[in-house]
Design a protein around this motif. Structure first.
Motif, PDB file in Angstrom:
ATOM      1  N   UNK A  15       0.833  -1.203   0.000  1.00 38.73           N
ATOM      2  CA  UNK A  15       0.000   0.000   0.000  1.00 38.73           C
ATOM      3  C   UNK A  15       0.868   1.253   0.000  1.00 38.73           C
ATOM      4  N   UNK A  16       1.895   1.276   0.838  1.00 32.72           N
ATOM      5  CA  UNK A  16       2.774   2.441   0.905  1.00 32.72           C
ATOM      6  C   UNK A  16       3.519   2.649  -0.419  1.00 32.72           C
ATOM      7  N   UNK A  17       3.951   1.574  -1.042  1.00 33.47           N
ATOM      8  CA  UNK A  17       4.656   1.711  -2.327  1.00 33.47           C
ATOM      9  C   UNK A  17       3.729   2.250  -3.408  1.00 33.47           C
ATOM     10  N   UNK A  18       2.515   1.735  -3.460  1.00 37.17           N
ATOM     11  CA  UNK A  18       1.570   2.174  -4.495  1.00 37.17           C
ATOM     12  C   UNK A  18       1.196   3.638  -4.294  1.00 37.17           C
ATOM     13  N   UNK A  19       0.879   4.016  -3.056  1.00 36.24           N
ATOM     14  CA  UNK A  19       0.494   5.403  -2.774  1.00 36.24           C
ATOM     15  C   UNK A  19       1.635   6.355  -3.127  1.00 36.24           C
ATOM     16  N   UNK A  20       2.842   5.990  -2.719  1.00 36.69           N
ATOM     17  CA  UNK A  20       3.984   6.864  -2.987  1.00 36.69           C
ATOM     18  C   UNK A  20       4.285   6.997  -4.463  1.00 36.69           C
ATOM     19  N   UNK A  52      -9.464   1.380   6.603  1.00 35.73           N
ATOM     20  CA  UNK A  52      -8.639   0.639   7.554  1.00 35.73           C
ATOM     21  C   UNK A  52      -7.230   0.431   6.993  1.00 35.73           C
ATOM     22  N   UNK A  53      -7.142   0.151   5.707  1.00 34.30           N
ATOM     23  CA  UNK A  53      -5.839  -0.007   5.057  1.00 34.30           C
ATOM     24  C   UNK A  53      -4.995   1.265   5.176  1.00 34.30           C
ATOM     25  N   UNK A  54      -5.610   2.397   4.866  1.00 32.70           N
ATOM     26  CA  UNK A  54      -4.889   3.667   4.913  1.00 32.70           C
ATOM     27  C   UNK A  54      -4.462   3.995   6.340  1.00 32.70           C
ATOM     28  N   UNK A  55      -5.361   3.799   7.266  1.00 34.35           N
ATOM     29  CA  UNK A  55      -5.065   4.107   8.670  1.00 34.35           C
ATOM     30  C   UNK A  55      -3.903   3.261   9.178  1.00 34.35           C
ATOM     31  N   UNK A  56      -3.967   1.963   8.978  1.00 31.93           N
ATOM     32  CA  UNK A  56      -2.934   1.075   9.487  1.00 31.93           C
ATOM     33  C   UNK A  56      -1.596   1.299   8.783  1.00 31.93           C
ATOM     34  N   UNK A  57      -1.625   1.632   7.513  1.00 33.01           N
ATOM     35  CA  UNK A  57      -0.387   1.895   6.787  1.00 33.01           C
ATOM     36  C   UNK A  57       0.303   3.142   7.321  1.00 33.01           C
TER      37      UNK A  57
END
Length: 207
Positions: A15-20, A52-57
């Motif tokens: 998730x962090x890689x995709x968002x970035x 929930x994904x965004x929060x936990x990431x």
């Protein structure tokens, strides 16, 4: 067989890689599953909603960063004691060694998203509280007055300068110089010792 905690971690890292790399709009369960190399069902099993994904990431990233910075500060204090120049040198080492890869860009995207989505604001507030707490601890070790009030300004300064580095490619030394000015003024010492502005060009440095 991979443990559930390992699968969850792979999803968060993806998730962090995709968002970035492409922003929050690029997130989909199918894309996350492909990036994390897990089944589509694993994504929905571990995280029932995108919120929930965004929060936990976001919380995971900040927890890792604050742990890393805390260990650095503690190591400096144990070795030689922590003073203002030493703290500034530590910041330069960390900032200068941070490559703005997709994983480090992602939190900026998430903080902006928190401005649009109230459900993320509690997580964002928790993250900044962690940074404030770390800053207060370091400022106390430096013996600076009123660390509770100064901590928020230091955190805001670091974030602002890091965003400037991201947007313009400015060097890490700019952050160090500004921190020296702020901490020097807080200590009542007048202008703090300069950083990069007083350093000779690399070709003229001794040694």
């Amino acid at each position: 067989m991979e443990k559930a905690a390992d699968t969850r971690q792979r999803i968060i890292d993806a998730v962090l890689r995709i968002i970035g790399a492409e922003g929050i709009a690029a997130l989909s369960n199918r894309r996350i599953a492909k990036e994390a190399q897990v089944s589509l069902g694993s994504v929905t099993y571990h995280f029932t909603t995108q919120h929930e994904l965004l929060r936990e990431s976001l919380l995971h990233f900040v927890a890792q960063e604050t742990q890393h910075f805390t260990e650095l500060a503690e190591n400096c204090a144990r070795a030689d004691g922590l003073d203002i120049p030493g703290a500034a040198e530590m910041v330069e080492t960390v900032a200068g060694g941070t490559t703005f890869d997709s994983r480090h860009i992602a939190p900026f995207e998430l903080y902006i998203q928190a401005g649009r989505d109230e459900r993320l604001r509690a997580a964002a507030a928790e993250c900044f509280a962690a940074y404030d707490s770390l800053a207060r601890g370091i400022l106390r070790r430096l013996g600076l007055p009123d660390p509770d009030r100064l901590a928020g300004a230091v955190v805001a300064l670091v974030f602002g300068q890091q965003l400037r580095r991201l947007a313009t490619g400015s060097p890490a030394e700019d952050l160090v110089d500004t921190l020296l000015l702020l901490t020097g003024a807080a200590a009542g010492a007048g202008p703090a010792p300069c950083g990069a502005a007083c350093r000779p060009p690399s070709g003229n440095r001794p040694g």
